[in-house]
Motif scaffolding. Structure first.
Motif, PDB file in Angstrom:
ATOM      1  N   UNK A 246       0.621  -1.239   0.134  1.00  0.00           N
ATOM      2  CA  UNK A 246       0.073   0.067  -0.072  1.00  0.00           C
ATOM      3  C   UNK A 246       0.733   1.269  -0.110  1.00  0.00           C
ATOM      4  N   UNK A 247       2.134   1.331  -0.080  1.00  0.00           N
ATOM      5  CA  UNK A 247       2.964   2.382  -0.112  1.00  0.00           C
ATOM      6  C   UNK A 247       3.053   2.859  -1.680  1.00  0.00           C
ATOM      7  N   UNK A 248       2.378   4.104  -1.840  1.00  0.00           N
ATOM      8  CA  UNK A 248       2.429   4.626  -3.154  1.00  0.00           C
ATOM      9  C   UNK A 248       3.574   5.697  -3.448  1.00  0.00           C
ATOM     10  N   UNK A 249       4.429   5.942  -2.324  1.00  0.00           N
ATOM     11  CA  UNK A 249       5.639   6.861  -2.510  1.00  0.00           C
ATOM     12  C   UNK A 249       5.182   8.232  -2.635  1.00  0.00           C
ATOM     13  N   UNK A 250       6.132   9.033  -2.444  1.00  0.00           N
ATOM     14  CA  UNK A 250       6.004  10.590  -2.555  1.00  0.00           C
ATOM     15  C   UNK A 250       5.391  11.167  -3.884  1.00  0.00           C
ATOM     16  N   UNK A 251       5.481  10.172  -4.740  1.00  0.00           N
ATOM     17  CA  UNK A 251       4.940  10.670  -6.466  1.00  0.00           C
ATOM     18  C   UNK A 251       3.275  10.828  -6.116  1.00  0.00           C
ATOM     19  N   UNK A 252       2.897  10.159  -5.118  1.00  0.00           N
ATOM     20  CA  UNK A 252       1.334  10.311  -4.996  1.00  0.00           C
ATOM     21  C   UNK A 252       0.728  11.528  -4.442  1.00  0.00           C
ATOM     22  N   UNK A 253       1.716  12.236  -3.897  1.00  0.00           N
ATOM     23  CA  UNK A 253       1.103  13.318  -3.309  1.00  0.00           C
ATOM     24  C   UNK A 253       1.941  14.809  -3.912  1.00  0.00           C
ATOM     25  N   UNK A 254       3.159  14.737  -4.756  1.00  0.00           N
ATOM     26  CA  UNK A 254       3.968  15.715  -5.211  1.00  0.00           C
ATOM     27  C   UNK A 254       3.109  15.676  -6.466  1.00  0.00           C
ATOM     28  N   UNK A 255       2.540  17.469  -6.506  1.00  0.00           N
ATOM     29  CA  UNK A 255       1.664  17.683  -7.546  1.00  0.00           C
ATOM     30  C   UNK A 255       2.485  17.708  -8.958  1.00  0.00           C
ATOM     31  N   UNK A 256       4.050  17.662  -9.106  1.00  0.00           N
ATOM     32  CA  UNK A 256       4.843  17.665 -10.121  1.00  0.00           C
ATOM     33  C   UNK A 256       4.734  16.299 -10.791  1.00  0.00           C
ATOM     34  N   UNK A 257       4.148  15.457 -10.184  1.00  0.00           N
ATOM     35  CA  UNK A 257       4.211  14.062 -10.735  1.00  0.00           C
ATOM     36  C   UNK A 257       3.006  13.907 -11.736  1.00  0.00           C
ATOM     37  N   UNK A 258       2.069  14.839 -11.655  1.00  0.00           N
ATOM     38  CA  UNK A 258       0.698  14.653 -12.518  1.00  0.00           C
ATOM     39  C   UNK A 258       1.097  14.916 -13.828  1.00  0.00           C
TER      40      UNK A 258
ATOM     41  N   UNK B 124     -14.709   7.218  10.603  1.00  0.00           N
ATOM     42  CA  UNK B 124     -15.980   7.907  10.036  1.00  0.00           C
ATOM     43  C   UNK B 124     -16.421   7.003   8.769  1.00  0.00           C
ATOM     44  N   UNK B 125     -16.416   5.774   9.019  1.00  0.00           N
ATOM     45  CA  UNK B 125     -16.896   4.915   7.747  1.00  0.00           C
ATOM     46  C   UNK B 125     -15.980   3.731   7.471  1.00  0.00           C
ATOM     47  N   UNK B 126     -16.380   2.551   7.106  1.00  0.00           N
ATOM     48  CA  UNK B 126     -15.441   1.750   6.638  1.00  0.00           C
ATOM     49  C   UNK B 126     -14.795   2.018   5.487  1.00  0.00           C
ATOM     50  N   UNK B 127     -13.330   2.219   5.386  1.00  0.00           N
ATOM     51  CA  UNK B 127     -12.866   2.648   4.158  1.00  0.00           C
ATOM     52  C   UNK B 127     -12.940   1.490   3.175  1.00  0.00           C
ATOM     53  N   UNK B 128     -12.793   1.745   1.917  1.00  0.00           N
ATOM     54  CA  UNK B 128     -12.803   0.762   0.894  1.00  0.00           C
ATOM     55  C   UNK B 128     -11.383   0.275   0.599  1.00  0.00           C
ATOM     56  N   UNK B 129     -10.487   1.208   1.075  1.00  0.00           N
ATOM     57  CA  UNK B 129      -8.955   0.762   0.683  1.00  0.00           C
ATOM     58  C   UNK B 129      -8.159   1.773   1.462  1.00  0.00           C
ATOM     59  N   UNK B 130      -6.855   1.283   1.904  1.00  0.00           N
ATOM     60  CA  UNK B 130      -6.143   2.028   2.464  1.00  0.00           C
ATOM     61  C   UNK B 130      -4.805   2.434   1.499  1.00  0.00           C
ATOM     62  N   UNK B 131      -4.216   3.425   1.629  1.00  0.00           N
ATOM     63  CA  UNK B 131      -2.690   3.772   1.063  1.00  0.00           C
ATOM     64  C   UNK B 131      -1.844   4.646   1.867  1.00  0.00           C
ATOM     65  N   UNK B 132      -0.701   4.626   1.422  1.00  0.00           N
ATOM     66  CA  UNK B 132       0.469   5.197   2.096  1.00  0.00           C
ATOM     67  C   UNK B 132       1.073   6.331   1.069  1.00  0.00           C
ATOM     68  N   UNK B 133       1.306   7.566   1.536  1.00  0.00           N
ATOM     69  CA  UNK B 133       2.031   8.423   0.727  1.00  0.00           C
ATOM     70  C   UNK B 133       2.828   9.357   1.281  1.00  0.00           C
TER      71      UNK B 133
END
Length: 765
Positions: free
Chosen positions: A400-412, A687-696
């Motif tokens: 479930x580790x997506x890395x910093x590219x998951x949140x770094x806007x320049x990766x879009x 606050x509700x059952x998550x459908x999936x977890x991820x890390x970034x």
């Protein structure tokens, strides 16, 4: 204009730090703000519902508010201001839109007087196009008025679309309060008719154009009762409207909704005399604002500049605000890992689990590799995944580790804007799951057909056919990719496609008693596990095959007794599989020879991390940590917590389990543990059952009912962020509510499919 916040005023709403006041309306107060967390430095306008309205005590209001926020995010167009975020469950519900540093039409007319005919015509064309975009998303504005029209050098921007309906049929209206603005409401709105239609917004637009051209509304009167009577009778005063516009405005104000022009046709008519490039849609020609209005823009931009981050210049207001993603629906929980596979009945057929493995020719067989931070980099000449490749498992270990590219806007990808679209015709929803590579989003269906979209826009790139046959149930296992090719699974087989063109490179049709449900790629090799659910020579034997990803050629085949559960896990030079009868088996990734086997614990699926194999199941508590070489049980983490979905563990050494505590006031929980010691770090409501977890980076990401949330890995509840899940409808399908499932994260955005088969991309941070 912007006003300083008074002493003692709240300084934060949700994840946004309040910078200044913008104004107040009948429903709430509006603030200039900026997100405190994440990479975005975008200024936003935050609107909080007024405390005295009693909305916080009205559960029905919160349901409507949440639904309308989600619907409004489906709107896209150059003359609308994007809805970015919101929280219907906050003490005082709020929403955030992109900040438009310009005056409202009401303020402009009050300070500079009526606009010239050319500007009114161009204004009308822009607003008509905005209404067309709003209505295309199946949303009605319901409160179009001069105060909800903001002006920029490039044209008008419509705000607050769709939100007015959240206030209908609540305690607000139960006491006789009219939702809308008298003088700009259609007759059917004033009469309380349920037949409010897109033409109702056109009526309001006609009144707004009259106000822009004359400085007053067509039904202005000191007495409220007189305003209502004149609207119901169609008694509009258009005496000051220029002759060239009076006929069009009169048509908009027709009492009968059927006689009002449609927004798209109205835009064309208002653009017809060449009075302004912007009204005709040309970006090359300036919008025909008079000079005194242009000076107002400079005034507003100067005021906003004081709140820009040091050393940064504010970008001009974008002319293509985001489109809204549709909603996501979770799969029924059979054995839920990150991407559960689903069969329609207990007799559903077969499964092929496919996983990739690192397979350097020179390496001897060995146990699972070292922790991620010490793992050797894959050699590019062996087909290592390209940068920008995103799978739903997060990484090779499925942790479930997506890395910093998951949140770094320049990766879009360049030019990305949020979007929402239906799956192309001929691509069914019997199979779900997507993968991203080289700015291409590839999603599968139940027959192994694939559709490829531009991740920036959602536009089609190519489609590829699947197998002939009949899948027995819905499968939710994503395609895999090596950055050059994509591998599409189905119950019927697996197909290798060229990522750029969609051309078929090879296909493996599963035997009649077998099926395919999972694909993961690494280092040029693809693994399949085929087992039967129908009559077959060996009904309880699983066939494992290794295939060369480039050609589909088989490298080896192995048979094991029993069925495989979940997805195959490739770590180091081992291939691991959880067995349906209990326990785990480890094979040589090079030859398929069995290396280790244990009869327990019972695992629903596996995760590879830190040289170990993590075994988890929704049917038992705790996460078992197995030795990567011998499969011996090392320890159990979270022994009192039964996972609801796949746990996650990543670069920060924090393992998170989504679980349910029936004794807690808020039973849906997120519990974090230190990976090394197993010590509980924090426990927070989900606050509700998550459908999936991820890390970034330093945050946990998860999708729940109507929201996407991020939680700091240090457990700081004050720094939780939230985005509203965009959808155009609220539905229940087979008992499942619209909510995000199986998302991909890249550049602060989310990409996924909803339960109805709609493909979407929107902001997650």
């Amino acid at each position: 204009m912007l006003t300083p916040l008074p002493p003692g005023h709240a300084r934060r709403i949700g994840p946004y730090r309040l910078l200044a006041g913008i104004g107040a309306g009948g429903m709430g107060d509006v603030y200039l703000a900026r997100a405190e967390y994440g990479t975005s430095r975008q200024l936003v306008a935050v609107k909080a519902v007024r405390q005295d309205l009693g909305a916080s005590q009205d559960d029905a209001f919160r349901v409507r508010f949440r639904r309308e926020m989600a619907a409004a995010r489906a709107v896209t167009g150059p003359y609308t201001a994007a809805l970015l975020d919101g929280d219907a469950d906050a003490e005082l519900p709020w929403l955030a839109t992109e900040y438009v540093p310009g005056p409202s039409l009401a303020d402009t007319v009050a300070r500079r007087g009526p606009l010239p005919a050319a500007a009114v015509r161009a204004l009308g064309a822009g607003l008509a196009r905005a209404l067309a975009a709003v209505h295309a998303a199946e949303v009605l504005h319901r409160d179009l008025k001069p105060g909800n029209v903001l002006l920029t050098p490039q044209g008008p921007r419509l705000i607050d679309f769709g939100i007015a309906r959240a206030f209908e049929a609540t305690t607000l209206t139960a006491t006789g309060m009219i939702v809308g603005t008298p003088g700009f409401m259609a007759p059917e709105q004033i009469e309380g008719s349920h037949a409010v239609v897109p033409a109702s917004d056109v009526f309001s637009l006609g009144a707004v154009l009259c106000h822009a051209a004359t400085g007053r509304g067509p039904f202005d009167d000191p007495e409220f009762a007189s305003v209502v009577f004149r609207i119901s009778q169609g008694d509009a005063d258009l005496s000051g409207v220029p002759d060239e516009l009076r006929g069009i405005v009169a048509e908009c104000l027709a009492v009968d909704p059927a006689r009002r022009p449609a927004p798209a046709a109205l835009a064309e008519r208002l653009s017809g005399n060449g009075s302004g490039g912007s009204s005709s849609g040309s970006a090359a020609d300036p919008f025909p604002w008079p000079s005194d209005v242009l000076s107002l823009f400079a005034e507003y931009r100067s005021a906003a500049a004081a709140y820009e981050p040091p050393g940064e210049a504010a970008p001009p207001p974008p002319m293509a605000p985001p489109a809204a993603p549709g909603a996501f629906g979770p799969a029924p929980v059979l054995e839920r890992r990150r991407l559960p596979w689903i069969v329609a009945s207990a007799a559903a057929a077969a499964v092929v689990a496919v996983a990739a493995v690192v397979l350097p020719d020179a390496l001897a067989d060995g146990p699972a590799g070292a922790p991620p931070s010490k793992a050797a980099s894959p050699r590019p000449d062996r087909g290592s995944p390209a940068a920008g490749t995103v799978t739903a498992y997060g990484n090779q270990g499925h942790s479930g580790e997506f890395g910093t590219s998951a949140v770094r806007e320049a990766a879009l990808p360049e030019g990305w804007q949020p979007w929402s679209r239906k799956k192309p015709k001929g691509v069914d929803s019997m199979g779900k799951g997507c993968v991203i590579a080289r700015s291409t989003l590839v999603c599968r269906d139940g027959w192994g057909a694939a559709t490829a979209l531009d991740t920036a826009t959602g536009r089609d790139r190519w489609r590829a056919p699947g197998f002939r046959g009949t899948p027995t149930g819905v499968q939710e296992i994503p395609p895999g990719t090596d950055g050059e090719r994509v591998f599409v699974p189905s119950e019927l087989g697996v197909i290798g496609l060229d990522l750029s063109t969609g051309d078929e490179l090879w296909r493996h049709k599963a035997p009649g008693y077998a099926g395919v449900v999972s694909v993961t790629y690494a280092q040029g090799v693809l693994y399949t596990a085929e087992f039967n659910g129908r009559a077959a020579p060996d009904p309880y034997t699983t066939v494992l095959r290794a295939r060369r990803a480039s050609t589909g050629g088989q490298l080896w085949e192995a048979r094991i007794d029993g069925r495989v559960r979940g997805t195959l896990l490739a770590q180091g030079n081992r291939l691991y599989a959880a067995l349906e009868a209990g326990g785990v088996i480890a094979l040589s990734a090079r030859t398929g020879d069995e290396k280790a086997r244990v009869p327990k614990p019972a695992c629903g699926d596996l995760i590879g991390y830190g040289g170990a194999v993590l075994c988890w199941s929704v049917e038992r508590a705790g996460v078992s940590v197995l030795d990567g070489g011998t499969l011996a049980l090392r320890r159990t983490i979270g022994g009192a917590k039964q996972p609801d979905v796949a746990p996650v563990v990543g670069e920060r050494g924090v393992l998170v389990i989504a679980n349910t505590d029936e004794d807690a006031a808020l039973p849906d929980r997120l519990t974090a543990y230190d990976w090394k010691s197993g010590k509980e770090l924090w426990d927070l409501p989900a606050r509700g059952t998550p459908s999936a977890l991820g890390l970034a980076g330093d945050r946990l990401l998860y999708a729940g009912f109507y929201e996407i949330r991020t939680v700091p890995l240090d457990g700081d509840a004050e720094n939780i962020t939230q985005r509203t899940v965009p959808t155009t409808e609220t539905k229940t399908i087979d008992g499942l509510r619209d909510t995000l499932s199986v998302p991909l994260y890249l550049g602060g955005a989310i990409f996924a499919e909803n339960i109805e088969g709609r493909l979407v991309s929107g902001r997650a941070l």
